[in-house]
Design a protein around this motif. Structure first.
Motif, PDB file in Angstrom:
ATOM      1  N   ASP A  16     -14.762 -24.980   7.240  1.00  0.00           N
ATOM      2  CA  ASP A  16     -15.840 -25.943   6.971  1.00  0.00           C
ATOM      3  C   ASP A  16     -17.135 -25.603   7.683  1.00  0.00           C
ATOM      4  O   ASP A  16     -17.804 -26.468   8.242  1.00  0.00           O
ATOM      5  CB  ASP A  16     -15.404 -27.359   7.319  1.00  0.00           C
ATOM      6  CG  ASP A  16     -14.378 -27.864   6.338  1.00  0.00           C
ATOM      7  OD1 ASP A  16     -13.587 -28.712   6.732  1.00  0.00           O
ATOM      8  OD2 ASP A  16     -14.367 -27.414   5.172  1.00  0.00           O
ATOM      9  N   ARG A  52     -21.629 -25.656   2.475  1.00  0.00           N
ATOM     10  CA  ARG A  52     -20.579 -24.936   3.204  1.00  0.00           C
ATOM     11  C   ARG A  52     -20.215 -23.726   2.367  1.00  0.00           C
ATOM     12  O   ARG A  52     -20.008 -23.853   1.159  1.00  0.00           O
ATOM     13  CB  ARG A  52     -19.380 -25.840   3.445  1.00  0.00           C
ATOM     14  CG  ARG A  52     -19.758 -26.975   4.384  1.00  0.00           C
ATOM     15  CD  ARG A  52     -18.544 -27.637   5.000  1.00  0.00           C
ATOM     16  NE  ARG A  52     -18.998 -28.598   5.985  1.00  0.00           N
ATOM     17  CZ  ARG A  52     -18.937 -29.914   5.831  1.00  0.00           C
ATOM     18  NH1 ARG A  52     -18.426 -30.431   4.737  1.00  0.00           N
ATOM     19  NH2 ARG A  52     -19.368 -30.714   6.782  1.00  0.00           N
ATOM     20  N   PHE A  53     -20.163 -22.581   3.006  1.00  0.00           N
ATOM     21  CA  PHE A  53     -19.854 -21.363   2.252  1.00  0.00           C
ATOM     22  C   PHE A  53     -19.064 -20.381   3.095  1.00  0.00           C
ATOM     23  O   PHE A  53     -19.073 -20.441   4.318  1.00  0.00           O
ATOM     24  CB  PHE A  53     -21.126 -20.725   1.686  1.00  0.00           C
ATOM     25  CG  PHE A  53     -22.151 -20.321   2.710  1.00  0.00           C
ATOM     26  CD1 PHE A  53     -22.191 -19.025   3.191  1.00  0.00           C
ATOM     27  CD2 PHE A  53     -23.093 -21.226   3.171  1.00  0.00           C
ATOM     28  CE1 PHE A  53     -23.144 -18.637   4.119  1.00  0.00           C
ATOM     29  CE2 PHE A  53     -24.056 -20.858   4.090  1.00  0.00           C
ATOM     30  CZ  PHE A  53     -24.076 -19.550   4.575  1.00  0.00           C
ATOM     31  N   GLY A  63     -17.584 -18.276  -1.820  1.00  0.00           N
ATOM     32  CA  GLY A  63     -17.125 -19.576  -2.273  1.00  0.00           C
ATOM     33  C   GLY A  63     -18.039 -20.584  -1.603  1.00  0.00           C
ATOM     34  O   GLY A  63     -18.526 -20.332  -0.499  1.00  0.00           O
ATOM     35  N   PHE A  64     -18.324 -21.695  -2.258  1.00  0.00           N
ATOM     36  CA  PHE A  64     -19.228 -22.661  -1.661  1.00  0.00           C
ATOM     37  C   PHE A  64     -18.954 -24.071  -2.152  1.00  0.00           C
ATOM     38  O   PHE A  64     -18.350 -24.274  -3.204  1.00  0.00           O
ATOM     39  CB  PHE A  64     -20.704 -22.308  -1.952  1.00  0.00           C
ATOM     40  CG  PHE A  64     -21.038 -22.303  -3.410  1.00  0.00           C
ATOM     41  CD1 PHE A  64     -21.321 -23.474  -4.100  1.00  0.00           C
ATOM     42  CD2 PHE A  64     -21.061 -21.116  -4.110  1.00  0.00           C
ATOM     43  CE1 PHE A  64     -21.608 -23.466  -5.446  1.00  0.00           C
ATOM     44  CE2 PHE A  64     -21.352 -21.089  -5.459  1.00  0.00           C
ATOM     45  CZ  PHE A  64     -21.625 -22.270  -6.133  1.00  0.00           C
ATOM     46  N   LYS A  65     -19.409 -25.037  -1.352  1.00  0.00           N
ATOM     47  CA  LYS A  65     -19.434 -26.455  -1.721  1.00  0.00           C
ATOM     48  C   LYS A  65     -20.781 -27.010  -1.297  1.00  0.00           C
ATOM     49  O   LYS A  65     -21.246 -26.738  -0.196  1.00  0.00           O
ATOM     50  CB  LYS A  65     -18.333 -27.244  -1.016  1.00  0.00           C
ATOM     51  CG  LYS A  65     -16.956 -26.965  -1.536  1.00  0.00           C
ATOM     52  CD  LYS A  65     -15.938 -27.875  -0.879  1.00  0.00           C
ATOM     53  CE  LYS A  65     -14.556 -27.568  -1.450  1.00  0.00           C
ATOM     54  NZ  LYS A  65     -13.552 -28.493  -0.939  1.00  0.00           N
ATOM     55  N   GLU A  87     -19.417 -27.245  -6.541  1.00  0.00           N
ATOM     56  CA  GLU A  87     -18.719 -26.147  -5.878  1.00  0.00           C
ATOM     57  C   GLU A  87     -18.613 -24.976  -6.831  1.00  0.00           C
ATOM     58  O   GLU A  87     -18.813 -25.130  -8.038  1.00  0.00           O
ATOM     59  CB  GLU A  87     -17.337 -26.577  -5.389  1.00  0.00           C
ATOM     60  CG  GLU A  87     -16.384 -26.986  -6.482  1.00  0.00           C
ATOM     61  CD  GLU A  87     -15.075 -27.518  -5.917  1.00  0.00           C
ATOM     62  OE1 GLU A  87     -14.617 -27.018  -4.877  1.00  0.00           O
ATOM     63  OE2 GLU A  87     -14.518 -28.441  -6.522  1.00  0.00           O
ATOM     64  N   THR A 107     -18.529 -20.295  -7.086  1.00  0.00           N
ATOM     65  CA  THR A 107     -18.568 -18.961  -6.504  1.00  0.00           C
ATOM     66  C   THR A 107     -19.857 -18.257  -6.925  1.00  0.00           C
ATOM     67  O   THR A 107     -20.447 -18.573  -7.954  1.00  0.00           O
ATOM     68  CB  THR A 107     -17.367 -18.093  -6.950  1.00  0.00           C
ATOM     69  OG1 THR A 107     -17.399 -17.960  -8.375  1.00  0.00           O
ATOM     70  CG2 THR A 107     -16.047 -18.681  -6.486  1.00  0.00           C
ATOM     71  N   VAL A 128     -18.476 -34.408  -2.532  1.00  0.00           N
ATOM     72  CA  VAL A 128     -18.658 -33.060  -3.062  1.00  0.00           C
ATOM     73  C   VAL A 128     -19.526 -33.182  -4.310  1.00  0.00           C
ATOM     74  O   VAL A 128     -19.117 -33.771  -5.305  1.00  0.00           O
ATOM     75  CB  VAL A 128     -17.310 -32.381  -3.407  1.00  0.00           C
ATOM     76  CG1 VAL A 128     -17.549 -31.006  -4.020  1.00  0.00           C
ATOM     77  CG2 VAL A 128     -16.418 -32.282  -2.180  1.00  0.00           C
TER      78      VAL A 128
END
Length: 140
Positions: free
Chosen positions: A137, A73-74, A87-89, A101, A103, A98
């Protein structure tokens, strides 16, 4: 979603830390290719064909322990004149865990001089859905 392959695992049976940026790259590239980006400027919908990573911050939380699909997810944390910061996960396929995560900051370069160059209006328009307000999300 991106796929973790057996070759991504290290000898201890977890995804090697150096493979996480590659998984992110697969997700980011899939998004931009859907928008019309191509690494060959003669085939790209954008004149911004040379973008490089300036910084990557990655925090690992729980290892990915087997091949299969993971979710990335970004969103865009910041958009500047010559670049932007994602930003990301990186999450388990079901989104419950998770794994990592952070940047990633990218800079647009002038292909002739390799100096930072302003982002085009086309790139800014294609990036609009990734702004912080639109992050909700969004899976890759």
């Amino acid at each position: 979603m991106v796929e973790v392959h057996f070759e991504d695992l290290d000898p201890t049976g977890v995804v090697h830390n150096s493979r996480y940026p590659l998984l992110l790259e697969h997700a980011f590239t899939a998004y931009w290719r859907e928008q019309g980006w191509h690494h060959d400027p003669t085939r790209s919908a954008f004149e911004d064909s040379v973008q490089v990573v300036r910084a990557l911050e990655l925090t690992y939380h729980f290892p990915v322990m087997e091949p299969g699909m993971v979710a990335v997810r970004f969103w865009l944390e910041r958009v500047g004149r010559t670049g932007y910061t994602y930003g990301f996960k990186l999450l388990s396929g079901d989104g419950a865990v998770v794994h990592a995560e952070g940047t990633r900051t990218q800079v647009n370069l002038d292909p002739a001089t390799l100096a930072p160059a302003p982002l085009s209006e086309k790139v800014l328009a294609a990036a609009e859905p990734l702004t912080r307000e639109a992050r909700a999300d969004r899976p890759a």
